[in-house]
Design a protein around this motif. Structure first.
Motif, short mmCIF file in Angstrom:
data_model
loop_
_atom_site.label_atom_id
_atom_site.label_comp_id
_atom_site.label_asym_id
_atom_site.label_seq_id
_atom_site.Cartn_x
_atom_site.Cartn_y
_atom_site.Cartn_z
N VAL A 30 -13.46 5.86 -0.33
CA VAL A 30 -14.27 4.81 0.28
C VAL A 30 -14.76 5.20 1.67
CG1 VAL A 30 -14.28 2.40 1.04
CG2 VAL A 30 -13.13 3.03 -1.09
N PHE A 47 -8.71 -4.74 3.29
CA PHE A 47 -10.03 -4.29 3.69
C PHE A 47 -10.97 -5.47 3.92
CE2 PHE A 47 -14.38 -2.82 3.05
CZ PHE A 47 -14.44 -1.85 4.03
N TRP A 70 -8.04 5.78 -0.93
CA TRP A 70 -9.06 4.93 -0.29
C TRP A 70 -9.75 5.68 0.84
CZ3 TRP A 70 -10.75 -0.07 -1.23
CH2 TRP A 70 -11.53 -0.64 -0.25
N ILE A 83 -4.86 -3.14 -0.83
CA ILE A 83 -5.85 -2.43 -0.02
C ILE A 83 -7.17 -3.21 0.01
CG2 ILE A 83 -7.27 -0.35 0.15
CD1 ILE A 83 -4.77 1.21 -0.78
N ALA A 84 -7.60 -3.72 -1.15
CA ALA A 84 -8.84 -4.49 -1.19
C ALA A 84 -8.72 -5.75 -0.34
CB ALA A 84 -9.18 -4.85 -2.63
N SER A 139 -2.20 5.38 -2.45
CA SER A 139 -3.43 4.62 -2.63
C SER A 139 -4.26 4.56 -1.35
CB SER A 139 -3.10 3.20 -3.09
OG SER A 139 -2.40 3.25 -4.31
N ILE A 192 -4.00 -1.45 -5.33
CA ILE A 192 -5.44 -1.70 -5.30
C ILE A 192 -5.72 -3.09 -4.72
CG2 ILE A 192 -7.50 -2.07 -6.74
CD1 ILE A 192 -6.22 0.11 -8.65
#
Length: 110
Positions: free
Chosen positions: A79, A20, A75, A16-17, A71, A13
């Motif tokens: 998302v 991003f 996403w 990826i965050a 994950s 998490i």
């Protein structure tokens, strides 16, 4: 308690965050201020990987790769609104099996 799986999920998490945030700045014309939480998130990602109960960093990173791939597809769906297809699902299943073999396979003491 074995923290490996929760650490991998948290790391995924955070990674990826963090990535991003950089994507948003570079590709979506968001403010450079997006880079601040992005860097913090990537630092959290790196720290969380240290919580995995594996003897070697390389094995930890290799096994984590399967969780990261899963994950990334979550996403993609949650998302970005693109549902993974059967090839995505098949690929992630193969990766998770491989990650399990790497992480929990029997080892011969050297």
């Amino acid at each position: 308690m074995n923290w490996t799986i929760p650490a991998f999920i948290g790391a995924a998490i955070a990674e990826i965050a963090g990535c991003f945030a950089f994507w948003a700045w570079a590709r979506l014309d968001k403010s450079p201020l997006w880079l601040i939480p992005g860097v913090a998130s990537l630092c959290l990602f790196a720290w969380l990987l240290t919580l995995a109960e594996a003897a070697n960093a390389g094995r930890t990173y290799a096994a984590y790769g399967g969780i990261y791939i899963l994950s990334a597809l979550v996403w993609l769906w949650a998302v970005e609104g693109t549902r993974p297809d059967k090839w995505d699902v098949t690929g992630v299943a193969i990766c998770l099996i491989g990650a399990g073999v790497i992480l929990w396979g029997p080892r011969v003491a050297s």
